[in-house]
Structures are given as structure tokens and as C-alpha cells.
Design an enzyme around this catalytic site. Structure first.
Site, PDB file in Angstrom:
ATOM      1  N   HIS A 173     -15.865   2.639   4.923  1.00  0.00           N
ATOM      2  CA  HIS A 173     -15.862   2.656   3.454  1.00  0.00           C
ATOM      3  C   HIS A 173     -14.731   1.760   2.938  1.00  0.00           C
ATOM      4  CE1 HIS A 173     -15.500   4.110  -0.658  1.00  0.00           C
ATOM      5  NE2 HIS A 173     -16.754   4.521  -0.527  1.00  0.00           N
ATOM      6  N   GLU A 190     -21.841  -2.146  -0.497  1.00  0.00           N
ATOM      7  CA  GLU A 190     -21.016  -1.581  -1.562  1.00  0.00           C
ATOM      8  C   GLU A 190     -20.030  -2.624  -2.077  1.00  0.00           C
ATOM      9  OE1 GLU A 190     -21.025   2.938  -1.580  1.00  0.00           O
ATOM     10  OE2 GLU A 190     -19.299   2.310  -0.431  1.00  0.00           O
ATOM     11  N   GLY A 227     -21.009   7.908  -5.154  1.00  0.00           N
ATOM     12  CA  GLY A 227     -19.707   8.572  -5.188  1.00  0.00           C
ATOM     13  C   GLY A 227     -19.650   9.568  -6.339  1.00  0.00           C
ATOM     14  N   GLY A 228     -19.020   9.157  -7.432  1.00  0.00           N
ATOM     15  CA  GLY A 228     -18.750  10.042  -8.572  1.00  0.00           C
ATOM     16  C   GLY A 228     -19.948  10.869  -9.035  1.00  0.00           C
ATOM     17  N   GLY A 257     -16.664   3.080  -8.343  1.00  0.00           N
ATOM     18  CA  GLY A 257     -15.835   3.898  -9.230  1.00  0.00           C
ATOM     19  C   GLY A 257     -15.414   3.192 -10.502  1.00  0.00           C
ATOM     20  N   SER A 275     -21.204   2.745  -8.472  1.00  0.00           N
ATOM     21  CA  SER A 275     -21.530   3.248  -9.810  1.00  0.00           C
ATOM     22  C   SER A 275     -23.024   3.505 -10.015  1.00  0.00           C
ATOM     23  CB  SER A 275     -20.971   2.307 -10.887  1.00  0.00           C
ATOM     24  OG  SER A 275     -19.556   2.255 -10.784  1.00  0.00           O
ATOM     25  N   GLU A 298     -12.639   2.145   0.677  1.00  0.00           N
ATOM     26  CA  GLU A 298     -11.363   2.842   0.447  1.00  0.00           C
ATOM     27  C   GLU A 298     -10.606   3.027   1.756  1.00  0.00           C
ATOM     28  OE1 GLU A 298     -13.010   6.104  -1.789  1.00  0.00           O
ATOM     29  OE2 GLU A 298     -13.443   4.701  -3.414  1.00  0.00           O
ATOM     30  N   ASN A 353     -21.222  10.809  -1.419  1.00  0.00           N
ATOM     31  CA  ASN A 353     -19.884  10.768  -0.827  1.00  0.00           C
ATOM     32  C   ASN A 353     -18.931  11.463  -1.795  1.00  0.00           C
ATOM     33  OD1 ASN A 353     -17.390  10.122   0.201  1.00  0.00           O
ATOM     34  ND2 ASN A 353     -17.520   7.934  -0.240  1.00  0.00           N
ATOM     35  N   TRP A 354     -18.520  12.672  -1.428  1.00  0.00           N
ATOM     36  CA  TRP A 354     -17.699  13.462  -2.355  1.00  0.00           C
ATOM     37  C   TRP A 354     -16.218  13.062  -2.307  1.00  0.00           C
ATOM     38  CZ3 TRP A 354     -19.930  19.147  -1.708  1.00  0.00           C
ATOM     39  CH2 TRP A 354     -21.282  19.124  -2.080  1.00  0.00           C
ATOM     40  N   LYS A 355     -15.856  12.186  -1.405  1.00  0.00           N
ATOM     41  CA  LYS A 355     -14.471  11.698  -1.286  1.00  0.00           C
ATOM     42  C   LYS A 355     -13.486  12.883  -1.241  1.00  0.00           C
ATOM     43  CE  LYS A 355     -15.913   7.579  -3.697  1.00  0.00           C
ATOM     44  NZ  LYS A 355     -15.526   6.359  -4.334  1.00  0.00           N
TER      45      LYS A 355
END
Ligand code: PEP
Length: 252
Positions: A95, A167, A234-235, A173, A213, A97, A9-11
Site C-alpha cells: 500500500h 492506486e 479506504g474511507g 484519501g 476516493s 502508505e 481497507n479500514w486502515k
């Protein structure tokens, strides 16, 4: 045996050029790869160009969200047809977020799942507790609420297509991963919940990803847990080398 699935997930990161560069880098690493499903979810603006680059590889394309209507006066929204037109097969729904920053509710998640399924897409439905909910012993209650409401009135044959991502919000993150035991306990609960909502077959076939993470160093110990079938990253999915290592370590 459930097939592993690793999704990135590149957000809200990467211009079109940057996204294409990562996609091309991943394509070189995974031109043919049969041990797991690999999905990348760039921002909307880059979907089409990324799709053109990965079309003949084993990497599949996903979107980070979808709106719950077919078309019309919904400024800023993206429909399932638009996503499919841009080459997407997968779509992330619910998600944390989107829930926390954009007010997405379980009812919104339910509508989005239904429209994505109607259009033949594969939804990745996210669920997870916040730190204060975990500290108050409410993890299972929150998971049950989010997943039961999210799946409301979705027939079993369509539910079979849904991927669930556990999640924990406190792990997203933050660099703070759930321990493999904490993750397994939540995944087992989710699988048992799917069995209660549908039946044993749906429960045993549903793929449940862990997200929060995930790194090259921790993926292997998560993946050996019985009910962990992959990861939503993610990151660490923004970089070709770290995402490649995650995928490789996931199938060791
Ligand atoms: C995510 O955004 O779904 C996620 C898991 O992020 P990160 O891997 O950066 O914690």
C-alpha cells in the site's frame, strides 16, 4: 469474465467493538451475495473477532499487511500463519502508505508477496504514481517498475492468484478520484504489462482493482471500464451504508 472484487481497507481505524459492529452490519446486507467478492480488512487487533462474526457469510477477511518471515525476532511484525490463524485469506501488500510512511520498498513487496503465496493467501498488490510523477508523464514508468520488481521470480501459477490494485497516490484519501478514462488507461497498461511478464491467459485472468476516493457515486462509472474489475476502498468502507452502496453500485 473476471469476477468483481470490492475490498475495504479500514486502515488504522476502529476498536474491536466498532469493527465487529460494522462487520455484523455488512453481514446483514450481504449474508448471501454472489455477484462479487467482498473483502474487509480491519486492523490486526480486530481480525479474529471479525472473523468469528462473518465466518458463515459471503464476506471474506483480509489483513492490511504481512511480514516476510515465518516467525522469530521481528518485534511488531505479523506472520502469514498468524493471519491465517485469525481467519484471513486476503492480504494487502505494498500500500502507498506503507511505502511512503514506513519505507517499504519494491523488494519488500516482492518478499511479502512470495510468503503470502507460499501460505496459500490471496495478495492484493498495490501500485500507483505520485502526483509529481503523473505531472511529469512518468505514470507508466512507475507502474512498470513497481509491478515488475514486485512480481520478480513469482511463477505464473502463483501470479494467477494475485490481485493488483491501481492506486494513484494523489487520489488516496484526497476526495480526488481518477477519471474513469485515467483509471482505464492505467489498468490497460497494467494488463498489457502482465501479458509481457507472463502470458495472455494470466493477463486476461488477473483482476485489477482501482483505489483512490471510491464512493457510491463514482463506482459505477469506474466499473464499466473494460479493465477495471473492482475497487480497493479506504474511507468509504468504514461505514456500513456507504460500503454497501459501493458494492451494490459496482454490480449494477
Ligand atoms: C486506500 O487506502 O487504499 C484508499 C483507496 O483510500 P481512499 O478510498 O480513502 O482514498
Amino acid at each position: 469474465m473476471r469476477r468483481p472484487i470490492i475490498a475495504g481497507n479500514w486502515k488504522m481505524n476502529k476498536t474491536i467493538e466498532e469493527a465487529v459492529s460494522v462487520a455484523v452490519g455488512l453481514k446483514r446486507k450481504f449474508y448471501t451475495f454472489s455477484e462479487a467478492d467482498i473483502v474487509i480488512c480491519p486492523p490486526f487487533t480486530a481480525l479474529s473477532k471479525v472473523s468469528d462474526k462473518i465466518i458463515d457469510s459471503s464476506i471474506m477477511l483480509g489483513a492490511q499487511d504481512v511480514y516476510s518471515e515465518e516467525d522469530g525476532a521481528f518485534t511488531g511484525a505479523i506472520s502469514p500463519n498468524m493471519l491465517k490463524d485469525a481467519g484471513c485469506r486476503y492480504v494487502i501488500v505494498g500500500h502507498s502508505e506503507k511505502r511512503a510512511l514506513f519505507g517499504e520498498t519494491d523488494e519488500d513487496v516482492n518478499k511479502k508477496l512470495k510468503i503470502a503465496l507460499k501460505h496459500g493467501m490471496v495478495p492484493i498488490m498495490c501500485a500507483g504514481e505520485r502526483i509529481e510523477e503523473r505531472d511529469n508523464g512518468m505514470t507508466f514508468e512507475i507502474l512498470e517498475k513497481q509491478i515488475t520488481r514486485g512480481l520478480k521470480n513469482i511463477p505464473r501459477d502463483e501470479a494467477l492468484r494475485i490481485i493488483i490494485a491501481y492506486e494513484p497516490v494523489w487520489a488516496i484519501g484526497t476526495g480526488r478520484t481518477a477519471t474513469p478514462q485515467q483509471a482505464q488507461e492505467a489498468h490497460k497498461f497494467i494488463r498489457e504489462l502482465i501479458e509481457r511478464l507472463y502470458d495472455k491467459e494470466v493477463a486476461s485472468k488477473t483482476r485489477i482493482q482501482y483505489g483512490g476516493s471510491v464512493k457510491p457515486e463514482n463506482i459505477a462509472n469506474l466499473m464499466i471500464q473494460e479493465d477495471i474489475d473492482g475497487a480497493l476502498v479506504g474511507g468509504a468502507s468504514l461505514d456500513v451504508n456507504s460500503f454497501t452502496e459501493i458494492v451494490r453500485n459496482a454490480v449494477l
